[in-house]
Write a protein that holds these residues in place. Sequence first.
Motif, mmCIF file in Angstrom:
data_model
loop_
_atom_site.group_PDB
_atom_site.id
_atom_site.type_symbol
_atom_site.label_atom_id
_atom_site.label_comp_id
_atom_site.label_asym_id
_atom_site.label_seq_id
_atom_site.Cartn_x
_atom_site.Cartn_y
_atom_site.Cartn_z
ATOM 1 N N SER A 1 1.171 -1.168 -0.273
ATOM 2 C CA SER A 1 0.183 -0.100 0.025
ATOM 3 C C SER A 1 1.141 1.528 0.054
ATOM 4 C CB SER A 1 -0.795 0.336 1.371
ATOM 5 O OG SER A 1 0.128 -0.299 1.959
ATOM 6 N N ASP A 2 0.217 1.955 -0.511
ATOM 7 C CA ASP A 2 1.438 3.766 -0.537
ATOM 8 C C ASP A 2 2.009 4.023 0.570
ATOM 9 O OD1 ASP A 2 1.139 3.771 -2.791
ATOM 10 O OD2 ASP A 2 -1.270 4.290 -2.584
ATOM 11 N N ASP A 3 1.066 4.131 1.816
ATOM 12 C CA ASP A 3 1.322 4.468 3.749
ATOM 13 C C ASP A 3 1.695 3.390 4.281
ATOM 14 O OD1 ASP A 3 -0.273 2.385 3.368
ATOM 15 O OD2 ASP A 3 -2.090 3.488 4.911
ATOM 16 N N ASN A 4 2.640 2.246 3.360
ATOM 17 C CA ASN A 4 3.584 1.376 3.883
ATOM 18 C C ASN A 4 2.823 0.366 4.753
ATOM 19 O OD1 ASN A 4 5.426 1.564 1.930
ATOM 20 N ND2 ASN A 4 6.633 2.804 2.945
ATOM 21 N N GLN A 5 1.489 0.163 5.286
ATOM 22 C CA GLN A 5 1.223 -0.218 6.315
ATOM 23 C C GLN A 5 0.407 -1.383 5.735
ATOM 24 O OE1 GLN A 5 0.954 1.232 9.322
ATOM 25 N NE2 GLN A 5 2.585 2.679 8.921
ATOM 26 N N SER A 6 -0.319 -2.445 4.944
ATOM 27 C CA SER A 6 0.079 -3.256 4.141
ATOM 28 C C SER A 6 0.359 -4.068 2.982
ATOM 29 C CB SER A 6 -1.931 -3.666 4.415
ATOM 30 O OG SER A 6 -2.289 -2.224 3.399
ATOM 31 N N LEU A 7 0.122 -4.947 3.118
ATOM 32 C CA LEU A 7 1.044 -6.348 1.396
ATOM 33 C C LEU A 7 -0.121 -6.832 1.227
ATOM 34 C CD1 LEU A 7 3.523 -6.713 0.198
ATOM 35 C CD2 LEU A 7 3.718 -8.732 2.362
ATOM 36 N N PHE A 8 -0.824 -6.705 -0.194
ATOM 37 C CA PHE A 8 -1.416 -7.173 -0.488
ATOM 38 C C PHE A 8 -0.817 -8.493 -1.782
ATOM 39 C CE2 PHE A 8 -2.617 -2.857 -0.476
ATOM 40 C CZ PHE A 8 -3.873 -3.302 -0.481
ATOM 41 N N ILE A 9 -1.326 -9.821 -1.311
ATOM 42 C CA ILE A 9 -0.739 -11.263 -1.479
ATOM 43 C C ILE A 9 -1.669 -12.019 -2.568
ATOM 44 C CG2 ILE A 9 -0.137 -13.221 -0.267
ATOM 45 C CD1 ILE A 9 0.499 -11.813 2.453
ATOM 46 N N HIS A 10 -1.013 -12.408 -3.126
ATOM 47 C CA HIS A 10 -2.840 -13.425 -3.909
ATOM 48 C C HIS A 10 -1.840 -14.837 -3.599
ATOM 49 C CE1 HIS A 10 -2.778 -16.252 -7.251
ATOM 50 N NE2 HIS A 10 -4.126 -15.206 -7.360
ATOM 51 N N ALA A 11 -3.007 -15.395 -3.776
ATOM 52 C CA ALA A 11 -2.723 -17.038 -2.867
ATOM 53 C C ALA A 11 -3.514 -17.785 -3.764
ATOM 54 C CB ALA A 11 -2.929 -17.409 -1.243
ATOM 55 N N MET A 12 -2.706 -19.306 -4.157
ATOM 56 C CA MET A 12 -3.802 -19.755 -5.114
ATOM 57 C C MET A 12 -4.734 -20.827 -4.330
ATOM 58 S SD MET A 12 -1.084 -23.135 -6.499
ATOM 59 C CE MET A 12 -2.061 -24.476 -7.939
ATOM 60 N N ASN A 13 -4.375 -21.354 -2.916
ATOM 61 C CA ASN A 13 -5.742 -21.805 -1.993
ATOM 62 C C ASN A 13 -5.810 -20.595 -1.211
ATOM 63 O OD1 ASN A 13 -8.003 -23.266 -1.441
ATOM 64 N ND2 ASN A 13 -6.837 -24.691 -1.515
ATOM 65 N N ILE A 14 -6.910 -19.973 -0.491
ATOM 66 C CA ILE A 14 -7.237 -19.946 0.163
ATOM 67 C C ILE A 14 -8.634 -20.028 0.949
ATOM 68 C CG2 ILE A 14 -8.379 -17.188 1.242
ATOM 69 C CD1 ILE A 14 -7.074 -15.805 -0.902
#
Length: 158
Positions: free
Chosen positions: A122-135
């Motif tokens: 994220s722009d504010d470095n507060q979160s990371l977006f993760i793609h998972a194959m099986n959630i």
Amino acid sequence: MAFQIIINLIIAVLWMFLSESYAIPSFITGFIFGILLLFLMRRFISGEFYFIKVVNIFKLIFIFIKEVIISNIDMLKYIYSPKKTAEPGIFELPLDVKSNWEISILAGLISLTPGTLSVAVSDDNQSLFIHAMNIDDVNKSITEIKTTFERMIMEVTR
């Protein structure tokens, strides 16, 4: 910490000179004696004992290898199962790590683990977006990442 490493190297070299043996085993012996001496003298030297960070680095490497093996086994199970029931998706991981260096390490470790990929920060470095194959459960995935990679990264870098 850098001061302690330099002192340890000086002790190892002095050990080689005093024992009059200029081989690698003599250096390693002196290095181990230097670690023990620095551990005994840690109250007189400023900063945290540096070898704790070295142990934490090895713990992080061990956790990463363990997670890669577990992920590979999960991927093999998925590949060889006759019924393909993957639920891919992107989820948001709130970050406790703050510096760019820590976020980069976390994103790299996540991307190197099979079945997951770091997509964006994220722009504010507060979160990371993760793609998972099986959630199956997003909260479980977040908890696993926070208790393994993120906790060990903070122990190594702080």
